[in-house]
Design a protein around this motif. Structure first.
Motif, mmCIF file in Angstrom:
data_model
loop_
_atom_site.group_PDB
_atom_site.id
_atom_site.type_symbol
_atom_site.label_atom_id
_atom_site.label_comp_id
_atom_site.label_asym_id
_atom_site.label_seq_id
_atom_site.Cartn_x
_atom_site.Cartn_y
_atom_site.Cartn_z
ATOM 1 N N ARG A 129 0.451 11.584 -10.088
ATOM 2 C CA ARG A 129 -0.410 10.623 -10.767
ATOM 3 C C ARG A 129 0.411 9.687 -11.516
ATOM 4 O O ARG A 129 0.029 8.472 -11.411
ATOM 5 C CB ARG A 129 -1.225 11.387 -11.815
ATOM 6 N N ALA A 130 1.590 10.301 -11.868
ATOM 7 C CA ALA A 130 2.435 9.050 -12.899
ATOM 8 C C ALA A 130 3.031 7.936 -11.708
ATOM 9 O O ALA A 130 2.949 6.627 -12.193
ATOM 10 C CB ALA A 130 3.732 9.653 -13.483
ATOM 11 N N VAL A 131 3.227 8.393 -10.702
ATOM 12 C CA VAL A 131 3.842 7.349 -9.527
ATOM 13 C C VAL A 131 2.713 6.694 -9.270
ATOM 14 O O VAL A 131 2.865 5.307 -8.976
ATOM 15 C CB VAL A 131 4.082 8.185 -8.357
ATOM 16 N N ALA A 132 1.409 7.013 -8.927
ATOM 17 C CA ALA A 132 0.161 6.300 -8.723
ATOM 18 C C ALA A 132 0.011 5.447 -9.584
ATOM 19 O O ALA A 132 -0.171 3.988 -9.249
ATOM 20 C CB ALA A 132 -0.945 7.255 -8.352
ATOM 21 N N ALA A 133 -0.029 5.555 -11.014
ATOM 22 C CA ALA A 133 -0.188 4.928 -12.317
ATOM 23 C C ALA A 133 0.864 3.607 -12.275
ATOM 24 O O ALA A 133 0.371 2.464 -12.321
ATOM 25 C CB ALA A 133 -0.581 5.289 -13.383
ATOM 26 N N LEU A 134 2.118 4.015 -12.035
ATOM 27 C CA LEU A 134 3.087 2.997 -12.304
ATOM 28 C C LEU A 134 3.120 2.012 -10.937
ATOM 29 O O LEU A 134 3.470 0.903 -10.993
ATOM 30 C CB LEU A 134 4.542 3.701 -12.319
ATOM 31 N N PHE A 135 2.720 2.455 -9.743
ATOM 32 C CA PHE A 135 2.943 1.896 -8.613
ATOM 33 C C PHE A 135 1.453 0.801 -8.506
ATOM 34 O O PHE A 135 1.626 -0.625 -8.328
ATOM 35 C CB PHE A 135 2.774 2.613 -7.187
ATOM 36 N N ALA A 136 0.499 1.294 -9.100
ATOM 37 C CA ALA A 136 -0.487 0.237 -9.263
ATOM 38 C C ALA A 136 -0.663 -0.897 -10.142
ATOM 39 O O ALA A 136 -0.757 -1.863 -10.178
ATOM 40 C CB ALA A 136 -1.840 1.211 -9.810
ATOM 41 N N ARG A 137 0.327 -0.416 -11.469
ATOM 42 C CA ARG A 137 0.660 -1.397 -12.404
ATOM 43 C C ARG A 137 1.678 -2.385 -11.690
ATOM 44 O O ARG A 137 1.469 -3.482 -12.106
ATOM 45 C CB ARG A 137 1.324 -0.589 -13.495
ATOM 46 N N GLU A 138 2.311 -2.043 -10.898
ATOM 47 C CA GLU A 138 3.022 -3.141 -10.041
ATOM 48 C C GLU A 138 2.546 -3.654 -8.996
ATOM 49 O O GLU A 138 3.298 -4.505 -8.470
ATOM 50 C CB GLU A 138 4.602 -2.288 -9.558
ATOM 51 N N GLY A 139 1.288 -3.543 -8.740
ATOM 52 C CA GLY A 139 0.514 -4.242 -7.786
ATOM 53 C C GLY A 139 0.074 -3.562 -6.531
ATOM 54 O O GLY A 139 -0.496 -4.248 -5.479
ATOM 55 N N ALA A 140 0.329 -2.324 -6.141
ATOM 56 C CA ALA A 140 0.080 -1.647 -4.935
ATOM 57 C C ALA A 140 -1.360 -0.905 -5.211
ATOM 58 O O ALA A 140 -1.830 -0.670 -6.118
ATOM 59 C CB ALA A 140 1.162 -0.485 -4.700
ATOM 60 N N ASP A 141 -1.794 -1.181 -3.908
ATOM 61 C CA ASP A 141 -3.058 -0.400 -3.914
ATOM 62 C C ASP A 141 -2.643 1.193 -3.273
ATOM 63 O O ASP A 141 -1.728 1.231 -2.714
ATOM 64 C CB ASP A 141 -4.088 -0.915 -2.596
ATOM 65 N N ILE A 142 -3.545 2.307 -3.700
ATOM 66 C CA ILE A 142 -2.929 3.597 -3.561
ATOM 67 C C ILE A 142 -3.930 4.388 -2.829
ATOM 68 O O ILE A 142 -5.219 4.514 -3.123
ATOM 69 C CB ILE A 142 -2.696 4.133 -5.191
ATOM 70 N N VAL A 178 0.780 -1.242 0.040
ATOM 71 C CA VAL A 178 0.157 -0.077 0.069
ATOM 72 C C VAL A 178 1.002 1.100 -0.116
ATOM 73 O O VAL A 178 1.745 1.300 0.703
ATOM 74 C CB VAL A 178 -0.805 -0.140 1.461
ATOM 75 N N ALA A 179 0.674 2.167 -0.820
ATOM 76 C CA ALA A 179 1.371 3.188 -0.969
ATOM 77 C C ALA A 179 0.369 4.403 -0.680
ATOM 78 O O ALA A 179 -0.593 4.533 -1.558
ATOM 79 C CB ALA A 179 2.161 3.352 -2.587
ATOM 80 N N LEU A 180 0.785 5.481 -0.010
ATOM 81 C CA LEU A 180 -0.069 6.720 0.161
ATOM 82 C C LEU A 180 1.049 7.900 -0.621
ATOM 83 O O LEU A 180 2.382 8.011 -0.226
ATOM 84 C CB LEU A 180 0.163 7.084 1.738
ATOM 85 N N ILE A 181 0.400 8.511 -1.328
ATOM 86 C CA ILE A 181 1.099 9.339 -2.402
ATOM 87 C C ILE A 181 0.472 10.668 -2.361
ATOM 88 O O ILE A 181 -0.730 10.820 -2.716
ATOM 89 C CB ILE A 181 1.065 8.950 -3.982
ATOM 90 N N THR A 182 1.177 11.805 -1.807
ATOM 91 C CA THR A 182 0.624 13.248 -1.891
ATOM 92 C C THR A 182 0.830 13.829 -3.113
ATOM 93 O O THR A 182 1.663 13.646 -4.035
ATOM 94 C CB THR A 182 1.249 13.918 -0.741
ATOM 95 N N GLY A 183 -0.194 14.760 -3.695
ATOM 96 C CA GLY A 183 -0.276 15.389 -4.866
ATOM 97 C C GLY A 183 -0.394 14.320 -5.880
ATOM 98 O O GLY A 183 0.091 14.329 -6.979
ATOM 99 N N ALA A 184 -1.045 13.127 -5.880
ATOM 100 C CA ALA A 184 -1.206 11.946 -6.583
ATOM 101 C C ALA A 184 -2.585 12.615 -7.494
ATOM 102 O O ALA A 184 -2.835 11.683 -8.407
ATOM 103 C CB ALA A 184 -1.759 10.832 -5.781
ATOM 104 N N ASP A 185 -2.990 13.648 -7.615
ATOM 105 C CA ASP A 185 -3.991 14.074 -8.304
ATOM 106 C C ASP A 185 -3.623 14.380 -9.869
ATOM 107 O O ASP A 185 -4.463 14.233 -10.872
ATOM 108 C CB ASP A 185 -4.856 14.999 -7.961
ATOM 109 N N SER A 186 -2.194 14.647 -9.905
ATOM 110 C CA SER A 186 -1.814 15.106 -11.162
ATOM 111 C C SER A 186 -0.363 14.885 -11.088
ATOM 112 O O SER A 186 0.435 14.573 -10.172
ATOM 113 C CB SER A 186 -2.137 16.731 -11.479
#
Length: 180
Positions: A52-65, A40-48
C-alpha cells in the motif's frame, strides 16, 4: 485459528489491515515531483503494508497503479481510494499470485486497462512459521514458496514482453530470524 499442541496456528492469512490497531502509517509526507508521470506500476500485495505504501508513493509520483491482492477486498478498495486521491487511475485485481494463469491474466488486464506496464513490484508474501522446524508441513512450505518465490518468476515471465527500456522489476523479500 487452529490450536496445535499448546500453540496457536494462524489460519486466515494474509489478514486484513483494516482490522489492525494501531493502523500502519503509510501516508506520504512529501509533495510528489512527477518522476513516474505517465508510467504504470503493477504491485502485488498492494492492499496493505509495504505494498500500500508503495502504491501511495508511486501514485504521488504520477504512476497509475494495478493493485494485486489475494482476498482482502476492503483493504484493496482503500488502496484504490488512496491512488484516486492522488489523481491517478487504479485497477484492482484479486487472485492468487502463486497461480501462473492468474499472473498472466493480471499482466494482460493491466496492459489492456491502463495502456502499458513500466514497473512490476513483486511484493506479496506470506509465511507460516512454526516454533519447531519439524512441525512445518509440506503444505506450509509449498504455499510459502508458491507465493514468495514462484510468483516472482510467473509475474516477471508474463511481464517481460511488455517492459521497455527503462522499465523496472522490483522484488521484495523478507526473512524471520529465529533463535535455536
Amino acid at each position: 485459528m487452529v490450536a496445535r499442541v499448546g500453540r496457536v496456528k494462524e489460519d486466515g492469512l494474509p489478514g486484513h489491515e483494516s482490522k489492525l490497531e494501531p493502523k500502519p502509517d503509510w501516508e506520504p509526507h512529501y509533495s510528489g515531483s512527477g518522476r513516474l508521470a505517465g508510467k504504470v506500476a503493477l504491485i502485488t500485495g498492494a492492499d496493505s503494508g509495504i505494498g500500500r505504501a508503495v502504491a501511495a508513493l508511486f501514485a504521488r509520483e504520477g504512476a497509475d497503479i494495478a493493485i494485486i491482492y489475494l482476498c482482502e477486498h476492503d483493504d484493496a478498495a482503500k488502496t484504490a481510494e488512496i491512488v484516486a486521491a492522488e489523481g491517478r487511475k487504479s485497477l484492482v485485481l484479486a487472485g492468487d499470485v502463486g497461480d501462473p494463469k492468474f499472473c498472466e491474466q493480471a499482466i494482460k488486464k493491466t496492459v489492456k486497462s491502463l495502456g502499458r506496464l513500466d514497473i512490476l513490484v513483486n511484493n506479496a508474501g506470506e509465511q507460516h512459521p512454526d516454533p519447531e522446524i519439524e512441525d512445518i508441513t509440506d503444505k506450509q512450505l509449498q504455499r510459502t514458496f508458491q507465493t514468495n518465490i514462484f510468483s516472482m518468476f510467473y509475474l516477471s515471465q508474463a511481464a517481460r514482453p511488455h517492459l521497455k527500456k527503462g522499465s523496472a522489476i522490483i522484488n521484495c523479500t523478507s526473512g524471520e530470524l529465529q533463535r535455536v
